[in-house]
Structure formats: structure tokens, C-alpha cells
Design a protein around this motif. Structure first.
Motif, PDB file in Angstrom:
ATOM      1  N   LEU A   1       0.830  -1.207   0.000  1.00  0.00           N
ATOM      2  CA  LEU A   1       0.000   0.000   0.000  1.00  0.00           C
ATOM      3  C   LEU A   1       0.862   1.254   0.000  1.00  0.00           C
ATOM      4  CD1 LEU A   1      -2.855   1.349   0.421  1.00  0.00           C
ATOM      5  CD2 LEU A   1      -2.357   1.231   2.881  1.00  0.00           C
ATOM      6  N   GLY A   2       0.449   2.249  -0.787  1.00  0.00           N
ATOM      7  CA  GLY A   2       1.086   3.560  -0.775  1.00  0.00           C
ATOM      8  C   GLY A   2       0.174   4.593  -0.156  1.00  0.00           C
ATOM      9  N   VAL A   3       0.722   5.461   0.695  1.00  0.00           N
ATOM     10  CA  VAL A   3      -0.065   6.513   1.330  1.00  0.00           C
ATOM     11  C   VAL A   3       0.643   7.858   1.163  1.00  0.00           C
ATOM     12  CG1 VAL A   3      -1.151   5.013   3.037  1.00  0.00           C
ATOM     13  CG2 VAL A   3       1.025   6.089   3.576  1.00  0.00           C
ATOM     14  N   ASP A   4      -0.155   8.915   1.046  1.00  0.00           N
ATOM     15  CA  ASP A   4       0.407  10.274   1.008  1.00  0.00           C
ATOM     16  C   ASP A   4      -0.660  11.259   1.472  1.00  0.00           C
ATOM     17  OD1 ASP A   4      -1.248  10.131  -1.173  1.00  0.00           O
ATOM     18  OD2 ASP A   4       0.048  11.281  -2.500  1.00  0.00           O
ATOM     19  N   ASN A   5      -0.880  11.280   2.773  1.00  0.00           N
ATOM     20  CA  ASN A   5      -1.822  12.230   3.338  1.00  0.00           C
ATOM     21  C   ASN A   5      -1.133  13.029   4.441  1.00  0.00           C
ATOM     22  OD1 ASN A   5      -2.047  10.652   5.834  1.00  0.00           O
ATOM     23  ND2 ASN A   5      -3.226   9.199   4.605  1.00  0.00           N
TER      24      ASN A   5
END
Length: 338
Positions: free
Chosen positions: A76-80
Motif C-alpha cells: 500500500l502507498g499513502v500520502d496524506n
């Protein structure tokens, strides 16, 4: 040996607008893209984390069925805004003591209690100051409660998370080797946020998440995010008026310029030679042209499919959307090594 059971991994992103995923199979050096898919999300399902895990889980199940993914192993990739990236320098210590030193001293650089985050780090170089040699450390901290919402939705969808990566850093792995000795600026334009990363000789030197994404364009155009994306792809003046584009562009370009000015402050030796665009916003055709004119730098779209075999049955629909799937492709490729 026939290699009938090659490993397959899915790279997954879940943002405020959609879920998107790419499955790769085979070796990390020369994988085959076997499936991909995108599904839109309801407006309130993801807001700085998964607000409706049951809804996301159901959409993930639909995506797996629609795309025909064979693997449930996911990176999974996240960018928040729940993800923090910081640069720090620490005293030089033996390799086996770096992790404990970072754990002990990282609180000075992370603005929330370390008990509330998942902390990771990477040594990216060495520097010197008056006290002697120092290790340059990249710190990554994700809010534990936010990450747990993603994991809950994935578990409910019967997926197997292999790891979680930070999307802007995952994209670095897609830089062509020809850029290895240059300093480039990578801009990933997403639904809610955009990321700006300065990469010097393959290493990150500046990482920023800025609140200018395609949702801001949707607000300016008084339409849904899906409508913006559809119209942005075709770029018709009637629905993407000059005033709306200029307002959105000014917001993003100011963040890019301020990042360049910060990195290229007096006394630095490296200067950015190129800008590379990825993400869903790479489909905004005028974005490249105007950035190139205003920055007086070469601007190009990231090609995430380099050295990846794409079957002919997938190529026609995939290739126009590839820049928006770049992070998923990088994540899946890393997953093949896990």
C-alpha cells in the motif's frame, strides 16, 4: 523449469477520489503487468484516512473482481497529512546502533509523540559540521491511527498487506538510470494533495506534501472530481476555462517555485535540471507547457512502464492512464522483492 507459479503482487493506492491498483508478476528486474483497475470513491469515504472501512472494503472486493487480480498480496502507498517526512543528522555510530539512536533522538524532529506514530528511517549519506562526521537520516512517521484505518479496510477485503510505503518516496524508484547523476524535481499531482520531491543523484533531499490537488480544480469548476478528470483528459476549453485553470495552476506552481527556491538557496552547489510530472494531474496538458515556460526547465511526464512487459490486450487502455498509476507500479515492483 516452466515457472508456472511466478510470484504476483498488487500495488495499491487509496486516496480521496479513487482506489487504483496494478498487479505485476515475475522478477523485479523484468516483470509483466498482468492486471490493473481503478474505481471511484464516494466523497466522504476517505478524508485524511479511511472514514468508512466497510465501504472501502466492498469497493476493494469489486476492484479485485473487475480487474481480475490473481494475488491478494498488497503493498500500500499513502500520502496524506498523517504522513511526516523529515531530514535530520545524527552522530556517526556503528551500523548496528543506528536504529536505536534514531528511536532515541527522533522525537526532536517529529511534532507528535512517537507512541502515536509508526516510525521508519533510512541513512542517505554523511555530512560534516564543527563537531565532525554526521549521518544524514531520512525520517518517515505515519500516524498510527490513520494507518490502522487503511489496514482495517484491507483486512475486511481479505487482502494481505505486505508493507506500507510513502507514495512520494516510492516514485523515486521509477526514475530512469539516465537521471542518476542529475538533480530533478518530481511532482506527483493527486486527488487531494500533490507531492514535491527534489532528488539529487538518486537520493531525496526535499519532500513536501502540498494541499493543491485535482479536488481544488473540481471546486473551481463546480463539478465532481470524476468530471474534472474526464474533462482534463480531453482538455476542452468550454469546461476547463482559462480562469479556472490559471487559478489552480498558480496555486500549484507557487508551491513548486517555493520548493525550488528553498533547495537552491545561496551556497548550494546542485541545481535542478529537470521537472518530472506524475499522478492523475499529469493528464492536464497545459500544466506541462506552462511549467516549462515559467520555470525555464525541461518538463516531462514520468514513464512508469519502462522495462515492464505489458500484454497487448491491456496496453491501449493502460498507457494513457499510466502516469496516474505510477506509484502503484512502483509499489508492486517493490513487492516482488519482499
Amino acid at each position: 523449469m516452466l515457472h508456472l507459479f511466478k510470484k504476483a503482487v498488487v500495488g495499491l493506492e487509496i486516496d480521496a477520489g479513487e482506489v487504483r491498483a496494478v498487479e505485476l508478476k515475475g522478477s523485479p528486474a523484468a516483470p509483466t503487468l498482468t492486471a490493473w483497475g481503478i474505481l471511484s470513491l464516494p466523497p466522504a469515504a476517505v478524508v485524511e484516512g479511511v472514514m468508512q472501512p466497510d465501504v472501502i472494503a466492498q469497493i476493494l472486493k469489486e476492484l479485485w473482481f473487475m480487474a481480475g487480480f490473481s494475488s491478494h498480496k498488497v503493498l500500500l502507498g499513502v500520502d496524506n497529512q498523517g504522513v511526516m517526512v523529515r531530514f535530520a543528522d545524527f552522530p556517526v555510530v556503528p551500523d548496528n546502533r543506528v536504529a536505536s539512536m534514531v528511536k532515541y533522538q527522533a522525537q526532536e524532529h517529529i511534532p507528535v509523540p512517537l507512541s502515536e506514530v509508526v516510525l521508519d528511517h533510512a541513512v542517505i549519506g554523511e555530512t560534516m559540521d564543527d563537531s565532525g562526521r554526521r549521518l544524514e537520516i531520512l525520517l518517515v512517521a505515519g500516524m498510527r491511527d490513520v494507518l490502522d484505518t487503511y489496514l482495517k479496510a484491507m483486512t475486511m477485503a481479505r487482502l494481505q498487506p505486505l508493507d506500507i510505503d510513502v507514495t512520494p518516496l516510492a516514485l523515486l524508484r521509477l526514475l530512469p538510470e539516465s537521471n542518476g547523476h542529475q538533480t530533478v524535481l518530481m511532482v506527483n499531482v493527486g486527488s487531494e494533495l500533490s507531492s514535491i520531491v527534489v532528488v539529487e543523484q538518486g537520493l531525496p533531499r526535499l519532500v513536501r506534501l502540498v494541499p493543491t490537488g485535482l479536488r481544488e480544480a473540481a471546486a473551481l469548476m463546480a463539478c465532481s472530481l470524476d468530471e474534472v478528470l474526464t474533462e482534463v483528459g480531453n482538455n476542452p476549453p468550454a469546461t476547463w476555462p482559462d480562469e479556472a485553470f490559471q487559478s489552480w495552476y498558480d496555486s500549484l506552481s507557487q508551491e513548486i517555485v517555493s520548493s525550488l527556491n528553498y533547495y537552491q538557496k545561496p551556497g548550494t552547489m546542485a541545481y535542478v535540471s529537470k521537472v518530472i510530472i506524475s499522478g492523475r494531474g499529469a493528464r492536464v496538458e497545459r500544466l506541462l507547457e506552462q511549467l516549462q515556460e515559467d520555470l525555464e526547465l525541461a518538463v516531462e511526464i514520468l514513464d512508469p512502464l519502462e522495462n515492464i512487459r505489458v500484454p497487448a490486450r491491456l496496453a491501449a487502455d493502460l498507457i494513457p492512464r499510466a502516469p496516474g498509476l505510477a506509484a502503484c507500479i512502483s509499489l508492486a515492483r517493490r513487492g516482488l522483492k519482499v
